[in-house]
Design an enzyme around this catalytic site. Sequence first.
Site, mmCIF file in Angstrom:
data_model
loop_
_atom_site.group_PDB
_atom_site.id
_atom_site.type_symbol
_atom_site.label_atom_id
_atom_site.label_comp_id
_atom_site.label_asym_id
_atom_site.label_seq_id
_atom_site.Cartn_x
_atom_site.Cartn_y
_atom_site.Cartn_z
ATOM 1 C CE LYS A 1 0.467 1.269 4.674
ATOM 2 N NZ LYS A 1 0.344 2.785 4.997
ATOM 3 C CB THR B 1 -2.031 4.837 2.463
ATOM 4 O OG1 THR B 1 -1.895 4.221 3.660
ATOM 5 C CG2 THR B 1 -0.589 5.232 2.397
#
Length: 332
Positions: free
Chosen positions: A190, A247
């Site tokens: 991520k 994120t």
Amino acid sequence: MEFRSAGVIGAGAWGTALAQVTGWAGLDTLLQAREPEVVESIRERRINEAFLPGVVLDDHVNVTADIADLAACDLILAVPPAQHLRSVMTAFAAHYRPGTPIVLCSKGIERGSLKLMTDVLAESIPGATVAVLSGPSFAADVSRGLPTAVTLACADAALGEELMWTLSAPGFRPYLATDLIGAEAGGALKNVLAIACGIVEGRGLGKSAHAALITRGFAEMTRLAVALGGEAETVAGLCGLGDLVLTCSSPQSRNMSLGLALGQGQTVEQALAGKRSVAEGYESAPAVRDLARKLGVETPICEAVAAVLAGETTVDVVIDGLLSRPLKVERN
């Protein structure tokens, strides 16, 4: 097993926030900081001015510069940057009490060895009892008690349940899993994908492109996790999809802000200049690319990010290349 004390290795923003959580949970918490100024700041003002300014730490939290002081703690949370986990845990090995759970809170893949953090720990402290904590969680939110949910992965379900209840605190809600590999893979990829999303935002390519990149990035994350032996279901939870959405959606993310600067035309050197906190995606991108190639997993977005960060190509060339890829059936 009853946990009354916790040691937190690493006093960056995330380590400090987790020390706050264990303090709120009623554990006598000892936060280990490498930087003398951080130790001084917490001792004198109860605030980590360097990494988490404005947050007054719970009374249960104390600080030390000596990692040996954590030897007596019932529970260890390891939060150094991923690329430093091996050296830090090797240093802690002499002080580790067998059977003490170590909760890995660092996200990444080690460069060179291409190992996940659980593998690095197993080589640094053979036989260590391990769990993984990962999920959508900004340190600033967690440290202020804002609602946060994360994945706590532990192969020993009974121990995992004990840890889940122990680390539960007002505003902080762990969900239990047994798939450590899936939890780790989600957290590692991520950060790389967040750099890509930042580039999209910085180039002004629009929210449609942003959504497409998150979705196709999630497919890359799932493919790599499964190839490593993880479960797609785990990656579809908080530690994968949840962390990816957070994120990739806020410049508060160090990784997305790095991509944002690159998309706006800064060089990698300019984007990283003056940054004290680590953008883990910058460190992990080459390892993710190498690992995917080794496993024969297709990860075009992660490949592109690694190439840009290494100076092998430009943002514009990468965007053109991704948009000109052959059309295909949508599947993971």
